[in-house]
Enzyme design. Structure first.
Site, PDB file in Angstrom:
ATOM      1  N   ALA A  67     -37.913  77.677   0.023  1.00 47.73           N
ATOM      2  CA  ALA A  67     -37.044  76.946   0.951  1.00 47.73           C
ATOM      3  C   ALA A  67     -35.981  77.879   1.536  1.00 47.73           C
ATOM      4  O   ALA A  67     -35.486  78.767   0.828  1.00 47.73           O
ATOM      5  CB  ALA A  67     -36.387  75.772   0.234  1.00 47.73           C
ATOM      6  N   GLY A  85     -38.050  78.068   4.193  1.00 51.20           N
ATOM      7  CA  GLY A  85     -39.343  78.346   4.781  1.00 51.20           C
ATOM      8  C   GLY A  85     -39.368  79.453   5.820  1.00 51.20           C
ATOM      9  O   GLY A  85     -40.413  79.727   6.401  1.00 51.20           O
ATOM     10  N   LYS A 110     -39.019  82.810   5.485  1.00 50.24           N
ATOM     11  CA  LYS A 110     -39.875  83.930   5.073  1.00 50.24           C
ATOM     12  C   LYS A 110     -41.328  83.480   4.976  1.00 50.24           C
ATOM     13  O   LYS A 110     -42.244  84.246   5.284  1.00 50.24           O
ATOM     14  CB  LYS A 110     -39.390  84.490   3.730  1.00 50.24           C
ATOM     15  CG  LYS A 110     -37.986  85.075   3.761  1.00 50.24           C
ATOM     16  CD  LYS A 110     -37.633  85.667   2.416  1.00 50.24           C
ATOM     17  CE  LYS A 110     -36.180  86.121   2.376  1.00 50.24           C
ATOM     18  NZ  LYS A 110     -35.232  84.981   2.426  1.00 50.24           N
ATOM     19  N   CYS A 152     -29.816  87.991  -1.699  1.00 47.63           N
ATOM     20  CA  CYS A 152     -28.800  88.103  -0.644  1.00 47.63           C
ATOM     21  C   CYS A 152     -27.440  88.373  -1.282  1.00 47.63           C
ATOM     22  O   CYS A 152     -26.418  87.881  -0.825  1.00 47.63           O
ATOM     23  CB  CYS A 152     -28.758  86.831   0.212  1.00 47.63           C
ATOM     24  SG  CYS A 152     -28.512  85.309  -0.710  1.00 47.63           S
TER      25      CYS A 152
END
Length: 484
Positions: A230, A232, A234, A436
């Site tokens: 989620a 979505g 990538k 990240c």
């Protein structure tokens, strides 16, 4: 990111230029400028520069440069109290990157706000609470007075992010579940909104996320696993690189997020994506389940001849027959070599699925499909974009909830996810691990753990070599190749 299955980078730039010349979009696009330079030029105030990505291997990427920060005056009408809307921190971070204010992000609003009113938009940041935690302290739907005596005045003082036009009334904002609440007209950072612009042809995405999919280097016809998929972005990027040939299994433990993945795949015209509701920590199916695989996989199809307004529901599998109308708490469905217990609730659920038909996400009754996991060595490549502390995200208005203990827990959780990924990839396969965050304990330390724990792993090179939080490189081994 351009959907190259539907368009090309050049075509998208021409369409954007045409839309700008028509002046048919929101005021945020009036200063849009289309350029061909390689990233050196800066956007001028009041303009947004769109140009092709200068990095090799990312020819399907366009950059949009904005400007800021700009000084904004809270109230340009002295003597008149301006109507105000308070949004959540995550909503504000999206607004700072060009988004409009959507209904779920609105926390509070002045009284008597009507559609078309000019409103000031502020953000509520988490404050310390008695139990040593952090919370906003605003009940959604509260009425704002716009005065210093307001109970929440201090929580948002100095956190003004712009002005906009209300797209619906106060009553509408807190009645509906989705939609644009405020269309921003003045921003601290001036960036255009691409809401409903070239839908299905472009997708707004951070550069490191695009790079992560490219580093995976998926090939048409392969079996790919996206463990924490989620929302979505990538997943769809991988599907496009595969030319929509092969199979991508996308996992998330949230029902609504899986629905979102399916909706995005449908919007972009992708058919190779299979999204399932599953905790990634349970991705590997136990070996002893293999002998009962036929029964386990077909339990949701334990079907059951069902007819509306018919008599007792009967279910037949193999040689066993049960009557769901009997006064027992469960119904027993027998097979030649095993027994399976199917509750009345499951039978009623199957009945509802048949009655509801296909939902908007091409799932029965709008539901998502559960998965019981996958056998070891099932995938050619695995993408593990692990949940993390997100310390590398920009803009980030607040990070006070992170502690040394929470950072350590993140690292432990990520190692457990990586253990699952190692088992699921085939010999000669690839794993891409990305985050990240800029926390070494969640990045370099995970790579060290992987190389020390799994001696058959070796670190490989990353291509394209574009910097970004959490994208470390790649690794290779004699029979398997993994990217960290």
């Amino acid at each position: 990111r351009v959907n190259t299955l539907k368009s090309t980078t050049h075509t998208v730039m021409q369409k954007l230029l045409k839309l700008v010349n028509q002046n048919g979009l929101s005021c945020g696009f009036n200063g849009l400028k289309i350029g061909e330079q390689n990233g050196g030029e800066q956007a001028h105030e009041g303009s947004y520069l769109v140009h092709k990505c200068p990095y090799s291997g990312l020819e399907n990427v366009l950059f949009i440069r904005g400007s800021g920060p700009h000084a904004l005056h809270y109230n340009d009408q002295p003597g008149h109290s301006m109507k105000e809307i308070i949004v959540s921190r995550k909503c504000a971070e999206s607004v700072l990157r060009g988004a409009q204010v959507y209904v779920p992000g609105v926390l509070a609003c002045s009284a008597h706000v009507e559609k078309g009113d000019k409103v000031a938009v502020s953000v509520a940041i988490e404050q310390p609470v008695k139990d040593s935690g952090w919370a906003v302290g605003i009940t959604r739907g509260i009425v704002l007075q716009g005065l210093q005596s307001d109970a929440h005045y201090e929580e948002r003082k100095g956190l003004y992010i712009g002005q906009g036009i209300a797209a619906m009334s106060r009553a509408g904002i807190f009645r509906v579940l989705h939609g644009v609440a405020v269309e921003m007209t003045e921003r601290v950072y001036k960036l255009p909104s691409f809401n409903d612009v070239l839908e299905g042809e472009i997708f707004l995405q951070n550069l490191p996320s695009i790079v992560a999919a490219r580093v995976l280097d998926p090939r048409p016809g392969e079996q790919i696993l996206d463990m924490c998929a989620a929302p979505g972005g990538k997943t769809t990027a991988i599907a496009i690189l595969m030319r929509d040939k092969g199979e991508i299994v996308a996992l998330d433990r949230s029902h609504n997020k899986v629905m979102g993945i399916l909706k995005l795949a449908d919007e972009m015209g992708l058919s190779c994506i299979r999204a399932y509701k599953l905790d990634a920590l349970k991705s590997v199916r136990k070996a002893y389940e293999e002998r009962n695989l036929g029964v386990a996989d077909n339990c949701s199809e334990a079907i059951v001849t069902l007819a509306e307004n018919s008599g007792p529901i009967r279910s037949i599998i193999g040689a066993g027959v049960t009557n769901a109308a009997e006064d027992s708490s469960t119904a027993i469905v027998e097979q030649t070599d095993a027994k399976r217990y199917v509750s009345k609730a499951d039978l009623r659920k199957n009945l509802r699925r048949l009655r509801n038909g296909t939902g908007r996400s091409n799932c029965s009754g709008g539901r998502v499909e559960d998965s019981k996991g996958f056998f070891p060595s099932s995938f050619d490549r695995v993408l593990l974009d692990a949940p993390c502390s997100a310390l590398g995200l920009r803009p980030r208005l607040f990070a006070g909830e992170e502690t040394l203990e929470s950072l350590r827990k993140n690292a432990t959780y990520q190692r457990r996810l990586f253990d699952q990924a190692v088992k699921l990839v085939r010999p000669g396969g690839i794993i891409v691990y990305s985050t990240c965050t800029i926390n070494p304990g969640e990045n370099e330390a995970l790579v060290r753990y992987a190389l020390d724990t799994y001696k058959f792993l070796s670190l490989g090179s990353q291509h394209p070599k574009v910097g970004g939080p959490g994208i470390i490189g790649s690794c290779k081994l004699p029979n398997k190749a993994y990217t960290e």
